[in-house]
Write a protein that holds these residues in place. Structure first.
Motif, mmCIF file in Angstrom:
data_model
loop_
_atom_site.group_PDB
_atom_site.id
_atom_site.type_symbol
_atom_site.label_atom_id
_atom_site.label_comp_id
_atom_site.label_asym_id
_atom_site.label_seq_id
_atom_site.Cartn_x
_atom_site.Cartn_y
_atom_site.Cartn_z
ATOM 1 N N ALA A 33 53.758 37.475 30.714
ATOM 2 C CA ALA A 33 52.643 36.779 30.086
ATOM 3 C C ALA A 33 51.396 37.074 30.912
ATOM 4 O O ALA A 33 51.420 36.965 32.133
ATOM 5 C CB ALA A 33 52.909 35.280 30.036
ATOM 6 N N CYS A 34 50.311 37.480 30.245
ATOM 7 C CA CYS A 34 49.075 37.814 30.941
ATOM 8 C C CYS A 34 47.923 37.002 30.361
ATOM 9 O O CYS A 34 47.933 36.654 29.177
ATOM 10 C CB CYS A 34 48.782 39.300 30.815
ATOM 11 N N PHE A 35 46.929 36.731 31.206
ATOM 12 C CA PHE A 35 45.862 35.801 30.847
ATOM 13 C C PHE A 35 44.496 36.338 31.259
ATOM 14 O O PHE A 35 44.388 37.219 32.105
ATOM 15 C CB PHE A 35 46.131 34.450 31.519
ATOM 16 N N THR A 36 43.460 35.763 30.683
ATOM 17 C CA THR A 36 42.090 36.177 30.989
ATOM 18 C C THR A 36 41.543 35.493 32.230
ATOM 19 O O THR A 36 40.540 35.930 32.780
ATOM 20 C CB THR A 36 41.138 35.883 29.813
ATOM 21 N N SER A 37 42.170 34.423 32.689
ATOM 22 C CA SER A 37 41.669 33.721 33.876
ATOM 23 C C SER A 37 42.803 33.397 34.840
ATOM 24 O O SER A 37 43.956 33.254 34.441
ATOM 25 C CB SER A 37 40.966 32.417 33.476
ATOM 26 N N GLU A 38 42.438 33.271 36.115
ATOM 27 C CA GLU A 38 43.421 32.885 37.126
ATOM 28 C C GLU A 38 43.932 31.474 36.863
ATOM 29 O O GLU A 38 45.108 31.183 37.103
ATOM 30 C CB GLU A 38 42.798 32.950 38.509
ATOM 31 N N TYR A 83 48.387 43.448 43.932
ATOM 32 C CA TYR A 83 46.965 43.433 43.596
ATOM 33 C C TYR A 83 46.456 44.847 43.352
ATOM 34 O O TYR A 83 46.835 45.790 44.033
ATOM 35 C CB TYR A 83 46.174 42.813 44.752
ATOM 36 N N ASN A 84 45.530 44.941 42.410
ATOM 37 C CA ASN A 84 44.897 46.197 42.073
ATOM 38 C C ASN A 84 43.796 46.542 43.072
ATOM 39 O O ASN A 84 43.353 47.675 43.124
ATOM 40 C CB ASN A 84 44.320 46.102 40.659
ATOM 41 N N TRP A 85 43.349 45.579 43.870
ATOM 42 C CA TRP A 85 42.298 45.792 44.866
ATOM 43 C C TRP A 85 42.821 45.412 46.241
ATOM 44 O O TRP A 85 43.790 44.654 46.362
ATOM 45 C CB TRP A 85 41.071 44.964 44.546
ATOM 46 N N ILE A 86 42.166 45.912 47.283
ATOM 47 C CA ILE A 86 42.567 45.601 48.652
ATOM 48 C C ILE A 86 42.224 44.150 49.009
ATOM 49 O O ILE A 86 41.474 43.482 48.289
ATOM 50 C CB ILE A 86 41.924 46.572 49.664
ATOM 51 N N ASN A 87 42.766 43.684 50.123
ATOM 52 C CA ASN A 87 42.510 42.344 50.667
ATOM 53 C C ASN A 87 42.902 41.224 49.716
ATOM 54 O O ASN A 87 42.258 40.177 49.692
ATOM 55 C CB ASN A 87 41.050 42.198 51.095
ATOM 56 N N TYR A 88 43.923 41.452 48.910
ATOM 57 C CA TYR A 88 44.407 40.457 47.955
ATOM 58 C C TYR A 88 43.281 39.983 47.029
ATOM 59 O O TYR A 88 43.251 38.827 46.605
ATOM 60 C CB TYR A 88 45.033 39.242 48.645
ATOM 61 N N ASN A 89 42.343 40.853 46.726
ATOM 62 C CA ASN A 89 41.191 40.498 45.899
ATOM 63 C C ASN A 89 41.657 40.270 44.469
ATOM 64 O O ASN A 89 42.026 41.205 43.761
ATOM 65 C CB ASN A 89 40.137 41.592 45.969
ATOM 66 N N GLN A 90 41.634 39.039 44.048
ATOM 67 C CA GLN A 90 42.148 38.658 42.737
ATOM 68 C C GLN A 90 41.228 39.059 41.598
ATOM 69 O O GLN A 90 41.653 39.124 40.455
ATOM 70 C CB GLN A 90 42.408 37.153 42.723
ATOM 71 N N ALA A 91 39.973 39.372 41.911
ATOM 72 C CA ALA A 91 39.022 39.749 40.862
ATOM 73 C C ALA A 91 39.397 41.066 40.195
ATOM 74 O O ALA A 91 38.988 41.326 39.070
ATOM 75 C CB ALA A 91 37.608 39.835 41.445
ATOM 76 N N TYR A 130 48.887 46.904 33.414
ATOM 77 C CA TYR A 130 48.174 46.121 34.422
ATOM 78 C C TYR A 130 46.737 46.566 34.336
ATOM 79 O O TYR A 130 46.411 47.686 34.706
ATOM 80 C CB TYR A 130 48.764 46.467 35.787
ATOM 81 N N GLN A 131 45.909 45.743 33.794
ATOM 82 C CA GLN A 131 44.570 46.235 33.553
ATOM 83 C C GLN A 131 43.500 45.190 33.744
ATOM 84 O O GLN A 131 43.716 44.009 33.593
ATOM 85 C CB GLN A 131 44.469 46.828 32.163
ATOM 86 N N ASN A 132 42.356 45.663 34.104
ATOM 87 C CA ASN A 132 41.153 44.874 34.220
ATOM 88 C C ASN A 132 40.034 45.779 33.722
ATOM 89 O O ASN A 132 39.813 46.845 34.282
ATOM 90 C CB ASN A 132 40.915 44.471 35.677
ATOM 91 N N ASN A 133 39.364 45.368 32.673
ATOM 92 C CA ASN A 133 38.349 46.215 32.049
ATOM 93 C C ASN A 133 38.939 47.583 31.689
ATOM 94 O O ASN A 133 38.330 48.616 31.932
ATOM 95 C CB ASN A 133 37.137 46.381 32.975
#
Length: 154
Positions: free
Chosen positions: A19-24, A43-51, A82-85
């Motif tokens: 299940a995937c969502f638009t917000s944390e 995470y898709n970004w370093i430092n556990y960046n959730q954005a 797994y996507q963001n934008n």
């Protein structure tokens, strides 16, 4: 509302449900209803960046304290979007930049270059803020940034 094209995902390895969502917050709310245990966040970004978007993988039991036995296997990340934008739906394959296991479940993660846990593998990792190969803390000394095609949890 759950949708597989949203960047914040909960994936149950045992039930094979996603299940995937638009917000944390929506992810947090959904996760609180699960009977499964959180095992690892990727995470898709370093430092556990959730954005940048992230996935939390769940299972029906905790891991043992040793890495001599494997409790969970994810043989192919190409099938996990797994996507963001990213309206094209690029998979989680070769996208991990940082990982963090949940201490209460005693899991460590091992990343593999190939599908079906083949090819080169990382050492067992508990937490790593940047999979770029620094060797700092629990991070591997070889580069695993955007490289994993499958993984094991133990």
């Amino acid at each position: 509302m759950a949708d597989a094209t949203r960047p914040y995902c909960a994936i149950d390895l045992t039930a094979q449900k996603k299940a995937c969502f638009t917000s944390e917050q929506a992810l947090t709310d959904y996760s609180s209803t699960l009977a499964s245990l959180p095992l690892v966040a990727v995470y898709n970004w370093i430092n556990y960046n959730q954005a940048g978007g992230y996935s939390i993988w769940y299972g029906d039991h905790a891991c043992t304290a040793t890495t001599t036995d494997v409790e969970y296997v994810l043989p192919d990340l190409t099938g996990e979007t797994y996507q963001n934008n990213n309206p094209s739906g690029i998979s989680e394959n070769n996208t991990y930049s940082s990982v963090s296991t949940y201490t209460a479940q005693s899991c460590d993660i091992k990343l593999f270059d190939g599908t079906n846990n083949s090819g080169s593998s990382s050492p067992w990792i508990d937490r790593c803020t940047h999979l770029g190969g620094s060797g700092t803390g629990n991070c591997p000394s070889t580069n695993w940034y955007d490289r994993a095609s499958s993984f094991q949890l133990s």
